[in-house]
Each structure stands twice: as C-alpha cells, then as structure tokens.
Design a protein around this motif. Structure first.
Motif, mmCIF file in Angstrom:
data_model
loop_
_atom_site.group_PDB
_atom_site.id
_atom_site.type_symbol
_atom_site.label_atom_id
_atom_site.label_comp_id
_atom_site.label_asym_id
_atom_site.label_seq_id
_atom_site.Cartn_x
_atom_site.Cartn_y
_atom_site.Cartn_z
ATOM 1 N N VAL A 1 12.198 6.322 -5.450
ATOM 2 C CA VAL A 1 10.860 5.604 -4.429
ATOM 3 C C VAL A 1 11.917 5.570 -3.026
ATOM 4 O O VAL A 1 11.386 5.953 -1.704
ATOM 5 N N ALA A 2 12.759 4.700 -2.996
ATOM 6 C CA ALA A 2 13.541 4.133 -1.545
ATOM 7 C C ALA A 2 14.040 5.576 -0.750
ATOM 8 O O ALA A 2 14.168 5.584 0.360
ATOM 9 N N HIS A 3 14.654 6.443 -1.778
ATOM 10 C CA HIS A 3 15.372 7.663 -1.144
ATOM 11 C C HIS A 3 14.280 8.579 -0.675
ATOM 12 O O HIS A 3 14.708 9.818 -0.089
ATOM 13 N N THR A 4 12.970 8.561 -0.864
ATOM 14 C CA THR A 4 12.170 9.429 -0.572
ATOM 15 C C THR A 4 10.718 9.051 0.089
ATOM 16 O O THR A 4 10.725 9.030 1.421
ATOM 17 N N ILE A 5 9.642 8.788 -0.758
ATOM 18 C CA ILE A 5 8.318 8.405 0.066
ATOM 19 C C ILE A 5 8.407 7.098 0.891
ATOM 20 O O ILE A 5 7.516 6.940 1.669
ATOM 21 N N PHE A 6 9.397 6.258 0.719
ATOM 22 C CA PHE A 6 9.494 5.166 1.600
ATOM 23 C C PHE A 6 10.902 4.826 2.411
ATOM 24 O O PHE A 6 11.244 4.255 3.089
ATOM 25 N N TRP A 7 11.616 6.088 2.446
ATOM 26 C CA TRP A 7 12.459 6.327 3.376
ATOM 27 C C TRP A 7 12.357 6.241 4.554
ATOM 28 O O TRP A 7 13.168 5.519 5.297
ATOM 29 N N GLU A 8 11.110 6.877 5.259
ATOM 30 C CA GLU A 8 11.096 6.565 6.592
ATOM 31 C C GLU A 8 10.707 5.334 7.210
ATOM 32 O O GLU A 8 10.832 4.954 8.177
ATOM 33 N N ALA A 9 10.103 4.539 6.134
ATOM 34 C CA ALA A 9 9.624 3.084 6.540
ATOM 35 C C ALA A 9 10.502 2.203 6.824
ATOM 36 O O ALA A 9 10.580 1.284 7.833
ATOM 37 N N GLY A 10 11.989 2.480 6.469
ATOM 38 C CA GLY A 10 13.214 1.631 6.732
ATOM 39 C C GLY A 10 13.515 0.637 5.905
ATOM 40 O O GLY A 10 12.375 0.089 5.193
ATOM 41 N N ALA A 11 14.588 0.043 5.729
ATOM 42 C CA ALA A 11 15.075 -0.778 5.046
ATOM 43 C C ALA A 11 14.270 -2.094 4.936
ATOM 44 O O ALA A 11 14.156 -2.924 3.952
ATOM 45 N N ARG B 1 10.850 -1.630 3.472
ATOM 46 C CA ARG B 1 11.042 -1.713 1.857
ATOM 47 C C ARG B 1 11.492 -3.130 1.210
ATOM 48 O O ARG B 1 10.966 -3.692 0.096
ATOM 49 N N ALA B 2 12.245 -3.940 1.976
ATOM 50 C CA ALA B 2 12.519 -5.126 1.339
ATOM 51 C C ALA B 2 11.244 -6.119 1.418
ATOM 52 O O ALA B 2 11.109 -6.708 0.358
ATOM 53 N N ASP B 3 10.430 -5.935 2.496
ATOM 54 C CA ASP B 3 9.414 -6.790 2.522
ATOM 55 C C ASP B 3 8.392 -6.315 1.420
ATOM 56 O O ASP B 3 7.556 -6.962 0.890
ATOM 57 N N LYS C 1 -0.918 -7.421 7.961
ATOM 58 C CA LYS C 1 -0.590 -6.986 6.523
ATOM 59 C C LYS C 1 0.056 -8.064 5.863
ATOM 60 O O LYS C 1 1.068 -9.023 6.315
ATOM 61 N N VAL C 2 -0.773 -8.542 4.782
ATOM 62 C CA VAL C 2 -0.635 -9.816 4.074
ATOM 63 C C VAL C 2 -0.180 -9.315 2.511
ATOM 64 O O VAL C 2 -0.569 -8.365 2.004
ATOM 65 N N ASP C 3 0.222 -10.588 1.968
ATOM 66 C CA ASP C 3 0.286 -10.387 0.494
ATOM 67 C C ASP C 3 -1.059 -10.746 -0.121
ATOM 68 O O ASP C 3 -1.391 -11.820 -0.421
ATOM 69 N N ALA C 4 -1.891 -9.582 -0.563
ATOM 70 C CA ALA C 4 -3.154 -9.874 -1.143
ATOM 71 C C ALA C 4 -3.300 -10.167 -2.410
ATOM 72 O O ALA C 4 -4.313 -10.164 -2.906
ATOM 73 N N THR C 5 -2.296 -10.445 -2.904
ATOM 74 C CA THR C 5 -2.349 -10.874 -4.506
ATOM 75 C C THR C 5 -2.854 -12.401 -4.531
ATOM 76 O O THR C 5 -3.348 -12.850 -5.532
ATOM 77 N N ALA C 6 -2.814 -13.126 -3.440
ATOM 78 C CA ALA C 6 -3.480 -14.375 -3.399
ATOM 79 C C ALA C 6 -4.406 -14.420 -2.024
ATOM 80 O O ALA C 6 -4.163 -14.131 -1.149
ATOM 81 N N VAL C 7 -5.721 -14.947 -2.492
ATOM 82 C CA VAL C 7 -6.716 -14.851 -1.460
ATOM 83 C C VAL C 7 -6.516 -15.671 -0.299
ATOM 84 O O VAL C 7 -6.902 -15.458 0.703
ATOM 85 N N VAL D 1 0.890 -0.808 -0.060
ATOM 86 C CA VAL D 1 -0.117 0.014 0.070
ATOM 87 C C VAL D 1 1.103 1.164 -0.042
ATOM 88 O O VAL D 1 1.890 1.226 0.316
ATOM 89 N N PHE D 2 0.263 2.350 -0.112
ATOM 90 C CA PHE D 2 0.933 3.738 -0.222
ATOM 91 C C PHE D 2 1.582 3.591 0.952
ATOM 92 O O PHE D 2 0.871 3.691 2.134
ATOM 93 N N GLY D 3 2.816 4.437 0.908
ATOM 94 C CA GLY D 3 3.672 4.632 2.394
ATOM 95 C C GLY D 3 2.911 5.391 3.333
ATOM 96 O O GLY D 3 2.899 4.960 4.398
#
Length: 410
Positions: A366-376, A379-381, A130-136, A110-112
C-alpha cells in the motif's frame, strides 16, 4: 421491489423489465443517436416532458437504463445513474451537488483517489473536514451551518475501518444533511446503506458488483430517504415534477450531460451479467478472507491484521450486527516492514496488481503504490505503515491461498 430472494430478483430482472426476442439478457444497444418520428417528441425529451425515451447515449442507453433499474432494486432504492467509472461517479456527486462555500464532512479513512479528489474540491472552494468517522462525535463536532453532505465508505480501503454508520445516519437525518455512503466493498449482497438512512449510495461497479476484472463502471443510487425539496443546490430547471427525483435528475443532467463520463452499453452489459453471481462471490470471498485473516493473525511474522469479522477488529461488533459478511478486502502489517516487497514476490497465486473485487486474488504494497503520492504525513494519519499489504481475496480455493501465504511467510 418484489418478495423474491435477492439473487432470484437479479437473474430474472432483465426479463421482468422486458427484453427483445425473448432474450434472457438485455440487448447491448450500441447506438449513440436515437431518432423520432415527430420533432415534438424530440423536443419533449429535451424539455423533460417525454419519459422513457433516449436522444443521445451520453445521458444513457436502454442497456445502461436496464442496469440502473437493476442496481436500484439491489439497493432497495428508487433510481440510479451510472457512470464510466467509480471515480467518475464520485466526481459527479461532488461537482453536481456541492458549490463553493459549502462544507463537506468526510471520513479520514477513504480510498486514495477519493482522498485526492477531496483535496481538489477544497481547491475549488468547498470546505472539507476529514474526520475519524468511526465515532459519531467526531462527525458531529465538525458540522457547520453550511454543511451539505457527510461522506463515508462502509469499509475503508485499505485499513477496513468502519464508520459509526447508524449514529451518523441518525445525526444526518436529524440535521437534514445528505448522508452519502460508498458501498463498493460490501455491495448490497452484504449490506444496504438505506438501513442506516443513507440518502445516496455510491458504487465502483468495476469491483464487487461486476466482479470479473473485465468492465469499468460506477453508479449512484438514490434510496428515496432524502428530502431534495429542502436541498438548496438543486437548480431551478430541475425543481419540477416529483421532488424525490430531483437529485437523480441533476446528477444525470449535470453529471452525465455536462461532464460526459458515460458508461458504455458494452460495459453496462458485462456488469449486469457479473451481478448475477454477486451473492455467490460475496459469500465465498467473505468465508475465504476470514480463514486467511485468522491464519495471518496467528502467524509470528504478522504484526496486525485488518478484517471486520475478526474479533480483534475495533468495529467488529458493528460489523457483526449490520453486515452479512466481511467481503474480500483485508490488509495486514508485517513485523519487518523491509520484508514487504520480498514477501509479495514470493506469493504465487495472488496477482501483483492494483484493483479490487476480482475473481482472482490481488495483492499490493500500500505505502509504495496507491498511497505513495499522498505522502508520509497522510499515510501516518490514516494508519498506513510501510509494511502494510492489501489483499483482495478472490475465488481460489481457500486451502491453496493458505498454502501460498504460508510458504511466502516462511
């Protein structure tokens, strides 16, 4: 709803609802207070017995009401509530309809800012999975007796993952769980979540629907498919009248009156006008984005491209089946992550900016801005690499954008 075409309905909506002095647009009502000849009518507004009247702009104006009616028609729903921003809408959604002890299942992709809000909700006593919703199957495995809501985005920002929408909708309908779909990226021009049994549809109006980078707004549309009479979190004060309206009533009363994130009439007007060209913009952006995605996918400097209409996309079959286009959101990974910033600096047309769904193309690392605060780890997840570039495709000529991408990659 009428039998007219989507765009025909939008451009004539204001006149169909009635305008002042024959105007083709709804007027901009800037008043914050609304007066009454009889105090009984003022009381009726407060007690909910007088419909179609206004008492204070925090809960809406004739201009925001006209936009809400238009949005409901666009999504094929029974009503809508507008907010100052998309984040205001989703915050009102969670805080209004969930309580401590409830459980929420959300897509991992989802959006950061939404991801950050989910963490805030967990801190307030709402359990969040928080789940991988690409599979029901992942959604089904996360459900609990106290699960009240499943939340997904039609196309995830920035990785463009697509949830197993039809199957999740069927699962929620079977279990009596509220299914909420954020349809910001596609908009009803390309997809209506009611088709997959969503009970509520959420929008950041700032983006696809307004589309010109000149107005902030958000909205929640009720599709009429969810049984609010069985939802335990509706306050007793709002359990009167048509049960189909209970959800919207609570969102308006608690989400607007109590929280105050109200959409201004000025921005509501700009959004309503922007919506008139929605289909034209969505079609052109989708066509251009696909051309850019195909070009990037064949380029040796690009490791991977994320765009739903590419055959290589993991959910391409679902996208082809459900959506009328892929919209403007795409992202791609450079083979050399260290080249990310230099590449973006070489681009001449896309604006180096946050935001999405503008008439101008927008680009951001993306990694340097809108998802920077989320942490590595987060981001990896979410599959966000250091070389991931997000591109919001605008209305520039496709040939010009292709030339620009080509020279920057060289």
């Amino acid at each position: 709803m009428t039998s007219r075409g989507f765009t025909t309905d939008i451009v004539h909506a204001d006149r169909a609802f009635g305008t002042e002095h024959g105007g083709v647009h709804q007027a901009v009502h800037s008043s914050t207070q609304y007066g009454f000849d009889k105090v009984e009518d003022l009381i009726g507004v407060f007690q909910g017995t007088l419909k179609g009247a206004y008492n204070y702009a925090r809960q809406g104006t004739p201009t925001t009401a006209a936009l809400e009616a238009k949005l409901a028609r666009m999504e094929g729903g029974l009503g809508a509530v507008s907010f100052a921003t998309g984040m205001a809408a989703i915050t009102a959604l969670f805080l209004t309809l969930l309580r401590a002890g409830d459980h929420l299942v959300a897509s991992r992709y989802v959006f950061g800012n939404t991801n950050s809000l989910l963490d805030t909700m967990a801190g307030l006593g709402v359990a969040v999975s928080k789940v991988d919703a690409t599979a029901v199957a992942h959604v089904a495995a996360a459900l609990r007796p106290e699960t009240r809501m499943v939340f997904v985005e039609t196309v995830a920002n920035p990785g463009t993952q697509i949830p197993d929408l039809e199957a999740i909708g069927a699962l929620c309908a079977e279990r009596g769980i509220l299914f909420v779909v954020d349809n910001t990226v596609l908009s009803p021009a390309l997809f209506r979540p009611a088709a997959v049994r969503a009970g509520l549809v959420l929008h950041s109006l700032t983006k696809t629907i307004a589309g010109h980078g000149n107005a902030l707004g958000g909205a929640i549309v009720d599709t009429g498919l969810f049984d609010w009479s069985a939802y335990p979190n509706i306050a007793q004060a709002y359990r009167k009248g048509d049960p189909r309206q209970w959800g919207l009533t609570q969102l308006r009363k608690k989400g607007l009156r109590d929280m105050g994130a109200s959409l201004s009439s000025q921005h509501a007007h700009a959004i309503a006008v922007g919506a008139e060209t929605l289909v034209l913009r969505a079609r052109q952006a989708s066509e251009t984005a696909l051309a850019l995605a195909q070009f990037l996918e064949s380029h040796p400097a690009v490791a991977r491209v994320h765009y739903p209409m590419l055959a290589s996309h993991p959910q391409n079959a679902q996208a082809i089946r459900l959506f009328k286009g892929g919209s403007w959101l795409m992202s791609f990974e450079l083979r050399q992550a260290d080249d990310c910033q230099a590449f973006i600096n070489r681009l001449r047309l896309p604006v180096k900016s946050t935001g999405l769904g503008d008439t101008r193309s927008l680009v951001i690392p993306v990694a340097h801005t809108i998802f920077w605060e989320a942490g590595a780890a987060v981001r990896a997840d979410m599959g966000i690499s250091d070389g991931l570039v997000r591109l919001s495709v605008g209305l520039e000529d496709a040939a010009d954008l292709l030339d620009d991408l080509g020279q920057a990659l060289r």
